[in-house]
Enzyme design. Structure first.
Site, PDB file in Angstrom:
ATOM      1  N   GLY A   1      39.690 115.843  85.604  1.00  0.00           N
ATOM      2  CA  GLY A   1      39.010 115.817  86.898  1.00  0.00           C
ATOM      3  C   GLY A   1      37.552 115.397  86.785  1.00  0.00           C
TER       4      GLY A   1
ATOM      5  CB  ALA B   1      38.402 108.623  84.970  1.00  0.00           C
TER       6      ALA B   1
ATOM      7  CB  SER C   1      40.154 122.605  81.669  1.00  0.00           C
ATOM      8  OG  SER C   1      39.394 123.523  80.964  1.00  0.00           O
TER       9      SER C   1
ATOM     10  CD  GLU D   1      22.800 110.549  86.276  1.00  0.00           C
ATOM     11  OE1 GLU D   1      21.811 110.010  85.766  1.00  0.00           O
ATOM     12  OE2 GLU D   1      22.833 111.723  86.652  1.00  0.00           O
TER      13      GLU D   1
ATOM     14  CE  LYS E   1      22.037  98.909  88.024  1.00  0.00           C
ATOM     15  NZ  LYS E   1      23.118  99.258  87.087  1.00  0.00           N
TER      16      LYS E   1
ATOM     17  CB  ILE F   1      31.882 103.722  87.385  1.00  0.00           C
ATOM     18  CG1 ILE F   1      31.402 105.079  86.855  1.00  0.00           C
ATOM     19  CG2 ILE F   1      32.450 103.860  88.799  1.00  0.00           C
ATOM     20  CD1 ILE F   1      30.269 105.715  87.628  1.00  0.00           C
TER      21      ILE F   1
HETATM   22  C1  LIG Z   1      26.047 108.662  77.489  1.00  0.00           C
HETATM   23  C2  LIG Z   1      26.899 108.067  78.570  1.00  0.00           C
HETATM   24  C3  LIG Z   1      26.289 107.444  79.658  1.00  0.00           C
HETATM   25  C4  LIG Z   1      27.076 106.858  80.653  1.00  0.00           C
HETATM   26  N1  LIG Z   1      26.479 106.205  81.689  1.00  0.00           N
HETATM   27  C5  LIG Z   1      27.249 105.516  82.578  1.00  0.00           C
HETATM   28  C6  LIG Z   1      26.681 104.768  83.609  1.00  0.00           C
HETATM   29  O1  LIG Z   1      25.465 104.740  83.806  1.00  0.00           O
HETATM   30  N2  LIG Z   1      27.507 104.081  84.431  1.00  0.00           N
HETATM   31  C7  LIG Z   1      28.858 104.106  84.277  1.00  0.00           C
HETATM   32  O2  LIG Z   1      29.575 103.412  85.027  1.00  0.00           O
HETATM   33  N3  LIG Z   1      29.414 104.868  83.337  1.00  0.00           N
HETATM   34  C8  LIG Z   1      28.658 105.559  82.476  1.00  0.00           C
HETATM   35  N4  LIG Z   1      29.246 106.307  81.509  1.00  0.00           N
HETATM   36  C9  LIG Z   1      30.687 106.460  81.492  1.00  0.00           C
HETATM   37  C10 LIG Z   1      31.083 107.509  82.529  1.00  0.00           C
HETATM   38  O3  LIG Z   1      30.414 108.702  82.270  1.00  0.00           O
HETATM   39  C11 LIG Z   1      32.571 107.734  82.467  1.00  0.00           C
HETATM   40  O4  LIG Z   1      33.244 106.514  82.547  1.00  0.00           O
HETATM   41  C12 LIG Z   1      33.021 108.577  83.631  1.00  0.00           C
HETATM   42  O5  LIG Z   1      32.265 109.739  83.724  1.00  0.00           O
HETATM   43  C13 LIG Z   1      34.471 108.934  83.500  1.00  0.00           C
HETATM   44  O6  LIG Z   1      34.689 109.944  82.578  1.00  0.00           O
HETATM   45  P1  LIG Z   1      36.127 110.560  82.521  1.00  0.00           P
HETATM   46  O7  LIG Z   1      36.486 111.087  83.857  1.00  0.00           O
HETATM   47  O8  LIG Z   1      37.026 109.583  81.875  1.00  0.00           O
HETATM   48  O9  LIG Z   1      35.964 111.759  81.478  1.00  0.00           O
HETATM   49  P2  LIG Z   1      35.332 113.224  81.669  1.00  0.00           P
HETATM   50  O10 LIG Z   1      34.217 113.250  82.632  1.00  0.00           O
HETATM   51  O11 LIG Z   1      35.039 113.716  80.280  1.00  0.00           O
HETATM   52  O12 LIG Z   1      36.504 114.090  82.287  1.00  0.00           O
HETATM   53  C14 LIG Z   1      37.579 114.535  81.500  1.00  0.00           C
HETATM   54  C15 LIG Z   1      38.388 115.545  82.298  1.00  0.00           C
HETATM   55  O13 LIG Z   1      39.540 115.907  81.554  1.00  0.00           O
HETATM   56  C16 LIG Z   1      39.673 117.296  81.549  1.00  0.00           C
HETATM   57  N5  LIG Z   1      40.402 117.708  80.347  1.00  0.00           N
HETATM   58  C17 LIG Z   1      40.258 117.263  79.079  1.00  0.00           C
HETATM   59  N6  LIG Z   1      41.100 117.899  78.259  1.00  0.00           N
HETATM   60  C18 LIG Z   1      41.803 118.772  79.031  1.00  0.00           C
HETATM   61  C19 LIG Z   1      42.810 119.743  78.775  1.00  0.00           C
HETATM   62  N7  LIG Z   1      43.280 119.995  77.531  1.00  0.00           N
HETATM   63  N8  LIG Z   1      43.293 120.463  79.813  1.00  0.00           N
HETATM   64  C20 LIG Z   1      42.843 120.264  81.071  1.00  0.00           C
HETATM   65  N9  LIG Z   1      41.884 119.366  81.378  1.00  0.00           N
HETATM   66  C21 LIG Z   1      41.373 118.639  80.360  1.00  0.00           C
HETATM   67  C22 LIG Z   1      38.242 117.812  81.595  1.00  0.00           C
HETATM   68  O14 LIG Z   1      38.186 119.136  82.056  1.00  0.00           O
HETATM   69  C23 LIG Z   1      37.637 116.835  82.596  1.00  0.00           C
HETATM   70  O15 LIG Z   1      37.931 117.265  83.906  1.00  0.00           O
HETATM   71  C24 LIG Z   1      28.478 106.929  80.541  1.00  0.00           C
HETATM   72  C25 LIG Z   1      29.069 107.605  79.480  1.00  0.00           C
HETATM   73  C26 LIG Z   1      28.301 108.167  78.490  1.00  0.00           C
HETATM   74  C27 LIG Z   1      28.962 108.879  77.346  1.00  0.00           C
END
Ligand SMILES: Cc1cc2nc3c(=O)[nH]c(=O)nc-3n(C[C@H](O)[C@H](O)[C@H](O)COP(=O)(O)OP(=O)(O)OC[C@H]3O[C@@H](n4cnc5c(N)ncnc54)[C@H](O)[C@@H]3O)c2cc1C
Length: 504
Positions: free
Chosen positions: A15, A18, A42, A52, A81, A349
């Site tokens: 959650g 993505a 979780s 961001e 932006k 994103i």
């Molecule tokens: C340093 C940094 C800077 C960034 N800056 C940018 C930016 O400026 N612009 C941009 O477009 N993107 C940026 N990104 C990328 C962006 O942060 C991610 O693409 C975006 O937040 C998506 O993350 P996600 O949802 O894939 O993962 P996460 O935010 O990590 O979410 C993972 C989810 O999975 C759940 N989960 C994992 N394991 C389990 C489990 N066993 N049981 C239940 N739930 C579980 C977690 O609870 C969480 O809800 C950046 C990334 C980093 C590392």
């Protein structure tokens, strides 16, 4: 179990940005198809909590969801932006602006930058970015929405947003839950796969709850719980070209006047971002741990802040690269589970958006034909590679030799695809790209010239046009832009008025 040969249920694991972008889009697009959508997340694990800065395509995603821009900006503390200012990248004490949208106007079928290069050789001291409306407005911290009148110079404005990533996920959660997405709180302890097909059957939470589905979407972040840990999909490592592997992120107080652009400043062993939102400034130092310790990296980050930090910095570990496959069996990975390219051009994103829209356009029936998976994997892999090349360009095309990190980046071997683009540009200032490629010709030109890749010759056709005539055209474009921007409100004033009275 698949029923009537259609997908009846989808479970999204994760959650973060993505997970909730996927849930929101699917809840909107699959409404008529009667699919039940669940999302498991979780709180104990949490999200990566960064991300961001965006690129203009995000507005299409929001529009597809029917989201009101003012309400969205109020809810996410968003700002506008117009591009990214790169500092110290090509060399120390250097700056250039990578704007959204084009520079100037192409004339007689010849790219604008060719005219500019020609006048530069005859003494024009204006920079290429001085002919970009986004860059001119950004430099004065001004903003307005693009003019609908195509004759207005302000019709060329293009913009994206900076926002609070956690607030965006929360906003989309509300949106998705209103459209019947069921959120389940809990940590997944195990995943069951079918012995015959290898498809995922269910995920089991620590409290014993079993959640099954016909299709699973892995949005579990760097954890890659389904794609990697369950289905064993390998990761292609790109650290040779993009060696940074850590980030320290910290929020600081709001900047005044509120800038409508991101800043990326190259440091000795990486680079630092500055992202202004309404309520605070996001900052982060991306670095390579082979060249600098965490303590030193923290010091660099804090010394580079323009405003007072609001908390201690958080360290995030990562490896640049992407999955060998993005769709395997009855599961696709979207977000960080599918790969990571550092945020130098704010593309993560966008890659989430692409993962979602490609999945919708290749939406399978219960048979999940292999050809759909193959096409999805081909398209996503191409997207990652094209963006990878653009990011490598920033690191490699530099004259910096003030640290081992820059010596490595400057002299490393680069992908053939990028080498080809650079050589073509050097040979005559020309850029050729795939139609489907994310970064436009204007973006490649902004970064190539910004990083001091100078073409050896310019467009030969221009030799026949008197230089005074070309200079006059350029001067008139520049004065029209300056005149228009001088009338605009400041970005801060515009935001205040635009979101004023809108309930978050
Ligand atoms: C340093 C940094 C800077 C960034 N800056 C940018 C930016 O400026 N612009 C941009 O477009 N993107 C940026 N990104 C990328 C962006 O942060 C991610 O693409 C975006 O937040 C998506 O993350 P996600 O949802 O894939 O993962 P996460 O935010 O990590 O979410 C993972 C989810 O999975 C759940 N989960 C994992 N394991 C389990 C489990 N066993 N049981 C239940 N739930 C579980 C977690 O609870 C969480 O809800 C950046 C990334 C980093 C590392």
């Amino acid at each position: 179990m698949l029923n009537n040969n259609t997908i009846k249920s989808i479970t999204i694991v994760g959650g973060g940005t993505a997970g909730w972008m996927t849930a929101a889009a699917l809840s909107r697009m699959l409404l008529a198809k009667n699919v039940s959508i669940k999302l498991v997340e979780s709180e104990q694990i949490g999200t990566v909590g960064v991300g961001e800065a965006t690129i203009p395509d995000i507005a299409n995603f929001n529009r597809m969801l029917g989201i009101d821009e003012q309400e969205f900006l109020a809810a996410t503390k968003g700002t506008f932006k117009l591009g990214i200012e790169f500092r110290d990248w090509g060399k120390l004490e250097d700056r250039y602006f990578h704007p959204f949208g084009a520079h100037g106007v192409d004339m007689n079928g010849i790219d604008f930058h060719q005219y500019w290069l020609h006048t530069k050789q005859h003494g024009n001291t204006a920079k290429l970015e001085d002919y970009s409306i986004c860059s001119v407005a950004a430099k004065q911290s001004k903003f307005i929405l693009p003019d609908n009148n195509p004759k207005s110079v302000l019709s060329h404005l293009r913009y994206a947003y900076h926002f609070d990533a956690t607030a965006y996920a929360a906003y989309l959660r509300k949106y998705a839950e209103l459209r019947d997405v069921i959120r389940i709180e809990g940590k997944i302890a195990s995943v069951t796969t079918a012995q015959d097909s290898g498809n995922i059957q269910n995920v089991i939470l620590e409290n014993g709850q079993i959640i099954d589905a016909d299709f699973f979407i892995d949005c579990s972040g760097f954890n890659a719980l389904l794609l990697e840990k369950t289905l064993g999909v390998k990761y292609t490592d790109w650290s040779h070209w993009l060696p940074c592997n850590r980030a320290q992120a910290v929020a600081s107080e709001r900047i005044e006047p509120l800038p409508p652009f991101t800043i990326s400043t190259a440091k000795k062993s990486g680079w630092q971002w500055r992202i202004p939102t309404q309520h605070r400034t996001g900052n982060g130092h991306i670095y390579c741990s082979d060249f600098i310790s965490d303590d030193e990296a923290n010091q660099v980050l804090l010394e580079g802040l323009d405003t007072k930090p609001l908390a201690d910095a958080r360290t995030i570990h990562f490896q640049t690269g992407c999955r060998e496959q993005f769709w395997v069996k009855n599961c696709i990975g979207i977000g960080l589970s599918s790969g990571f390219l550092e945020p130098l051009e704010s593309t993560s994103i966008f890659l989430i958006q692409q993962g979602i829209s490609r999945f919708i356009s290749l939406y399978p029936d219960g048979n999940m034909s292999e050809i759909l998976k193959k096409e999805y994997n081909r398209l996503m892999s191409r997207e990652f590679i094209q963006i990878r090349d653009f990011i490598i360009l920033h690191y490699h095309a530099t004259t910096r030799d003030d640290s081992p990190f820059w010596n490595y980046c400057r002299t490393m071997s680069i992908p053939d695809s990028l080498q080809h683009k650079i050589e073509l540009f050097k040979a005559g200032g020309r850029v050729f790209r795939d139609d489907q490629e994310l970064f436009s010709k204007a973006s490649w030109i902004a970064v190539m010239l910004g990083q001091h890749i100078e073409p050896e010759v310019y467009e030969p056709i221009l030799a026949g046009i008197p230089i005074s005539e070309i200079q006059r055209s350029l001067d008139s474009m520049s004065s029209a832009m300056n005149q228009a921007v001088s009338q605009l409100p400041s970005h801060g004033e515009f935001i205040q008025k635009y979101v004023n009275g809108v309930r978050a």
